[in-house]
Design an enzyme around this catalytic site. Structure first.
Site, PDB file in Angstrom:
ATOM      1  N   ARG A  93       6.749  30.158  23.135  1.00 50.64           N
ATOM      2  CA  ARG A  93       5.658  29.273  23.558  1.00 50.64           C
ATOM      3  C   ARG A  93       6.057  28.425  24.766  1.00 50.64           C
ATOM      4  O   ARG A  93       5.220  27.945  25.502  1.00 50.64           O
ATOM      5  CB  ARG A  93       5.200  28.384  22.385  1.00 50.64           C
ATOM      6  N   ASP A 165      -8.667  29.429  19.607  1.00 46.38           N
ATOM      7  CA  ASP A 165      -8.607  28.948  20.995  1.00 46.38           C
ATOM      8  C   ASP A 165      -8.796  30.142  21.928  1.00 46.38           C
ATOM      9  O   ASP A 165      -8.814  31.291  21.472  1.00 46.38           O
ATOM     10  CB  ASP A 165      -7.307  28.174  21.291  1.00 46.38           C
ATOM     11  N   LYS A 188      -9.833  24.953  23.220  1.00 47.27           N
ATOM     12  CA  LYS A 188      -8.835  23.966  22.765  1.00 47.27           C
ATOM     13  C   LYS A 188      -8.159  23.333  23.964  1.00 47.27           C
ATOM     14  O   LYS A 188      -7.819  24.031  24.919  1.00 47.27           O
ATOM     15  CB  LYS A 188      -7.792  24.668  21.890  1.00 47.27           C
ATOM     16  N   ASP A 215      -5.260  34.322  14.388  1.00 43.13           N
ATOM     17  CA  ASP A 215      -4.373  33.659  15.349  1.00 43.13           C
ATOM     18  C   ASP A 215      -3.000  34.322  15.298  1.00 43.13           C
ATOM     19  O   ASP A 215      -2.684  35.048  14.348  1.00 43.13           O
ATOM     20  CB  ASP A 215      -4.257  32.157  15.012  1.00 43.13           C
ATOM     21  N   GLY A 222      -2.646  22.626  11.924  1.00 41.52           N
ATOM     22  CA  GLY A 222      -3.725  21.790  12.457  1.00 41.52           C
ATOM     23  C   GLY A 222      -4.839  22.605  13.108  1.00 41.52           C
ATOM     24  O   GLY A 222      -6.028  22.357  12.863  1.00 41.52           O
ATOM     25  N   THR A 223      -4.470  23.586  13.905  1.00 41.35           N
ATOM     26  CA  THR A 223      -5.458  24.407  14.618  1.00 41.35           C
ATOM     27  C   THR A 223      -6.337  25.171  13.623  1.00 41.35           C
ATOM     28  O   THR A 223      -7.569  25.178  13.739  1.00 41.35           O
ATOM     29  CB  THR A 223      -4.726  25.405  15.556  1.00 41.35           C
TER      30      THR A 223
END
Ligand code: R5P
Length: 292
Positions: A93, A165, A188, A215, A222-223
């Site tokens: 990431r 997102d 997002k 995802d 949280g997402t």
């Protein structure tokens, strides 16, 4: 071809080796009281292609370091070629310097893997941009079709697929093709300094219908929790969470379930309570080019 069962991916390594009809090599490992890792090959290697299966999910640094130790030692004791199967690739990431002075983490991981003798990397659901940082051949395969097939086989044909997102839009599109339903995505935004995230929604076609959120990673949850709440508020009947890498840090699972999710289904790229779909057939197919 020999499959080395890395300490972080013993079960996945065994399943993959079985599908490849390849011999496995065990590596004895231990942690010293001060936290250092130790590994020792329990058999010799003779000019062979060695496949190391070792995910680098949390504890990332320990699992990465064990991979360095195993790859370097494999080459030292005779492996001709080392292929690293890293289903969850830690640090992917941080694929650029978002803020001045930040470490370019994935580039550093790439340099270190090359330095310890890795000749090839196979991973799961990692963006092409990340893979460009590696100085040797790399490949990423997608586990989204396996997750969508899993839900289809459980009767969720036609369910709405939501990407939490824009980065996950492609996952929802792929899943929708398999499920035979429609899809949508959320917008997002993340504040790079505080880490705070905010979402913008449209009206999704979910009233009275089942929905599945697709995802790549669930970390703090949280997402996904926010996406579950939104779909329930918009009238979805049952909401499921599908993810490739169920890291499920802290109370992620509770957060998602308490917002109204039916179930979290992840893959064994990461070992967790949600790891219900195996990527072994995907890995075997990517290595051989044949259906496992
Ligand atoms: C990021 O864009 C990823 O695709 C995931 O959505 C994200 O990593 C999930 O993080 P968390 O579970 O902490 O909200």
């Amino acid at each position: 071809m020999l499959v080395v069962l890395g300490p972080a991916s013993q079960e996945l390594g065994k399943k993959t080796a079985k599908l490849l009809r390849a011999e496995t090599v065990s590596v004895a490992f231990k942690r010293f009281p001060d936290g250092e890792s130790y590994v020792r090959f329990e058999s010799k290697l003779k000019n062979q292609e060695v496949i190391i299966v070792q995910s680098t999910s949390p504890p990332q640094d320990t699992n990465l370091f064990q991979l360095f130790l195993i790859a370097d030692t494999a080459k030292e004791i005779g492996a001709e070629k080392v292929v690293a199967i890293v289903p969850y690739l830690a640090y992917s990431r941080q694929d650029r310097r978002f803020l001045p002075g930040e470490a370019f983490s994935i580039q550093i991981v790439a340099k270190l893997l090359s330095e310890v003798g890795v000749d090839q990397l196979l991973t799961v659901n990692v963006r092409q941009k990340v893979l460009k940082e590696f100085p040797f051949p790399t490949k990423s395969v997608s586990a989204i079709p396996l997750l969508a097939e899993h839900f289809k086989s459980r009767g969720l044909e036609g369910a709405f697929a939501l990407a939490p997102d824009e980065g996950a839009k492609e996952y929802a599109m792929t899943a929708a093709k398999i499920l035979g339903g429609s899809y949508g995505w959320r917008h997002k935004e993340r504040d790079r300094y505080t880490g705070a995230i905010s979402f913008t929604d449209e009206k999704y076609d979910v009233r009275g219908r089942d929905a599945i959120i697709f995802d790549d990673i669930i970390s703090t949850g949280g997402t996904t929790a926010d996406a579950v709440r939104t779909l329930k508020t918009q009238g979805a009947k049952r909401v499921y969470s599908a993810c490739v890498h169920p890291l499920l840090i802290g109370d992620a699972e509770r957060k998602i379930m308490s917002n109204g999710a039916e179930e979290i289904v992840g893959t064994d790229c990461v070992s967790s309570s949600a790891s219900k779909v195996s990527v072994a057939p995907l890995i075997a197919r990517a290595l051989t080019g044949k259906e496992a």
